[in-house]
Motif scaffolding. Structure first.
Motif, PDB file in Angstrom:
ATOM      1  N   GLN A  10       0.827  -1.198   0.000  1.00  0.00           N
ATOM      2  CA  GLN A  10       0.000   0.000   0.000  1.00  0.00           C
ATOM      3  C   GLN A  10       0.867   1.254   0.000  1.00  0.00           C
ATOM      4  N   ALA A  11       1.972   1.230   0.726  1.00  0.00           N
ATOM      5  CA  ALA A  11       2.874   2.389   0.745  1.00  0.00           C
ATOM      6  C   ALA A  11       3.454   2.648  -0.647  1.00  0.00           C
ATOM      7  N   ILE A  12       3.788   1.582  -1.357  1.00  0.00           N
ATOM      8  CA  ILE A  12       4.316   1.730  -2.722  1.00  0.00           C
ATOM      9  C   ILE A  12       3.234   2.297  -3.633  1.00  0.00           C
ATOM     10  N   LEU A  13       2.026   1.772  -3.531  1.00  0.00           N
ATOM     11  CA  LEU A  13       0.930   2.267  -4.369  1.00  0.00           C
ATOM     12  C   LEU A  13       0.596   3.722  -4.055  1.00  0.00           C
ATOM     13  N   ASP A  14       0.716   4.102  -2.789  1.00  0.00           N
ATOM     14  CA  ASP A  14       0.419   5.476  -2.389  1.00  0.00           C
ATOM     15  C   ASP A  14       1.533   6.454  -2.735  1.00  0.00           C
ATOM     16  N   SER A  15       2.706   5.949  -3.099  1.00  0.00           N
ATOM     17  CA  SER A  15       3.842   6.831  -3.361  1.00  0.00           C
ATOM     18  C   SER A  15       3.646   7.705  -4.594  1.00  0.00           C
ATOM     19  N   LYS A  16       2.674   7.377  -5.436  1.00  0.00           N
ATOM     20  CA  LYS A  16       2.422   8.228  -6.599  1.00  0.00           C
ATOM     21  C   LYS A  16       1.757   9.539  -6.202  1.00  0.00           C
ATOM     22  N   GLY A  17       1.298   9.630  -4.977  1.00  0.00           N
ATOM     23  CA  GLY A  17       0.720  10.875  -4.476  1.00  0.00           C
ATOM     24  C   GLY A  17      -0.769  10.958  -4.718  1.00  0.00           C
ATOM     25  N   THR A  18      -1.348  12.008  -4.205  1.00  0.00           N
ATOM     26  CA  THR A  18      -2.775  12.223  -4.365  1.00  0.00           C
ATOM     27  C   THR A  18      -3.037  12.853  -5.728  1.00  0.00           C
ATOM     28  N   GLN A  19      -4.276  12.861  -6.114  1.00  0.00           N
ATOM     29  CA  GLN A  19      -4.647  13.484  -7.378  1.00  0.00           C
ATOM     30  C   GLN A  19      -4.292  14.973  -7.343  1.00  0.00           C
ATOM     31  N   ARG A  20      -4.465  15.574  -6.200  1.00  0.00           N
ATOM     32  CA  ARG A  20      -4.151  16.999  -6.054  1.00  0.00           C
ATOM     33  C   ARG A  20      -2.658  17.256  -6.252  1.00  0.00           C
ATOM     34  N   SER A  21      -1.806  16.408  -5.677  1.00  0.00           N
ATOM     35  CA  SER A  21      -0.366  16.611  -5.840  1.00  0.00           C
ATOM     36  C   SER A  21       0.066  16.357  -7.282  1.00  0.00           C
ATOM     37  N   ARG A  22      -0.579  15.397  -7.959  1.00  0.00           N
ATOM     38  CA  ARG A  22      -0.244  15.154  -9.371  1.00  0.00           C
ATOM     39  C   ARG A  22      -0.638  16.351 -10.233  1.00  0.00           C
ATOM     40  N   TYR A  23      -1.783  16.966  -9.943  1.00  0.00           N
ATOM     41  CA  TYR A  23      -2.180  18.173 -10.677  1.00  0.00           C
ATOM     42  C   TYR A  23      -1.214  19.321 -10.414  1.00  0.00           C
ATOM     43  N   THR A  24      -0.727  19.422  -9.194  1.00  0.00           N
ATOM     44  CA  THR A  24       0.239  20.472  -8.865  1.00  0.00           C
ATOM     45  C   THR A  24       1.523  20.279  -9.658  1.00  0.00           C
TER      46      THR A  24
END
Length: 149
Positions: A59-73
Motif C-alpha cells: 500500500q505504501a508503494i501504491l500510495d507513493s504516486k501521491g494524491t490526485q491533487r499533488s499530481r495536478y500540482t
C-alpha cells in the motif's frame, strides 16, 4: 431516524475512504474466512505479521504516486515551467516566433508525461522487488483476490 441516517452515511464514508489495496484484502479475509475453499494463512505457512507487513509495504508503494491533487500540482508546474523560461527572452529572439508559446506548452506536457513514465517504472520495480522477496505472501494474496466478487 436521523441517528440511523447519520450512522449509515458515516459508515459509507468510511468504506469509501478505505477503498485501497490493503483494506480490500483485509475486508475479503474478514468476510470470506469461513467460506469453503478460502485460502488460509496456515496452508501457505504465513504468519499474520508477514501478511500485515506485506500489505502495508504494498500500500505504501501504491500510495507513493501521491494524491490526485499533488499530481495536478506537479502537472501545472511542469507545464508552466517552459512558458516561464521563454518569457525571459524577448519575443523577436524566440526561435519559433508566434508559435513559441505552443511549443513551450508541448515541451511542458512532454515533461509531465516523462515524469509520469518514470514514476510508473519506479512503482512497478518496487512492486516486483516486494513480490520477489515474499512470494508466498503474494501467492496467498492472489488466492484471496479470487474471492473478490
Amino acid at each position: 431516524m436521523s441517528d440511523y441516517m447519520f450512522k449509515l452515511q458515516h459508515t459509507d464514508m468510511i468504506e469509501g475512504d478505505l477503498n485501497d489495496f490493503q483494506h480490500k484484502i483485509e475486508r475479503l479475509i474478514r468476510d470470506h474466512k469461513d467460506d469453503a475453499g478460502f485460502p488460509l494463512l496456515e496452508r501457505f505457512a504465513i504468519a499474520q505479521e508477514e501478511l500485515d507487513d506485506y500489505l502495508f509495504e504494498r500500500q505504501a508503494i501504491l500510495d507513493s504516486k501521491g494524491t490526485q491533487r499533488s499530481r495536478y500540482t506537479v502537472a501545472g508546474f511542469l507545464i508552466a515551467l517552459p512558458v516561464i523560461v521563454i518569457s525571459a527572452f524577448p519575443d523577436d529572439s524566440l526561435p519559433w516566433g508566434e508559435w513559441s508559446l505552443f511549443v513551450a506548452l508541448a515541451i511542458g506536457i512532454g515533461l509531465f508525461l516523462l515524469y509520469l513514465g518514470i514514476q510508473k517504472v519506479i512503482i512497478r520495480t518496487r512492486l516486483k522487488r516486494l513480490d520477489s522477496y515474499q512470494p508466498k505472501v503474494r501467492k496467498f494474496v492472489d488466492e484471496v483476490l479470487k474471492f473478490d466478487i
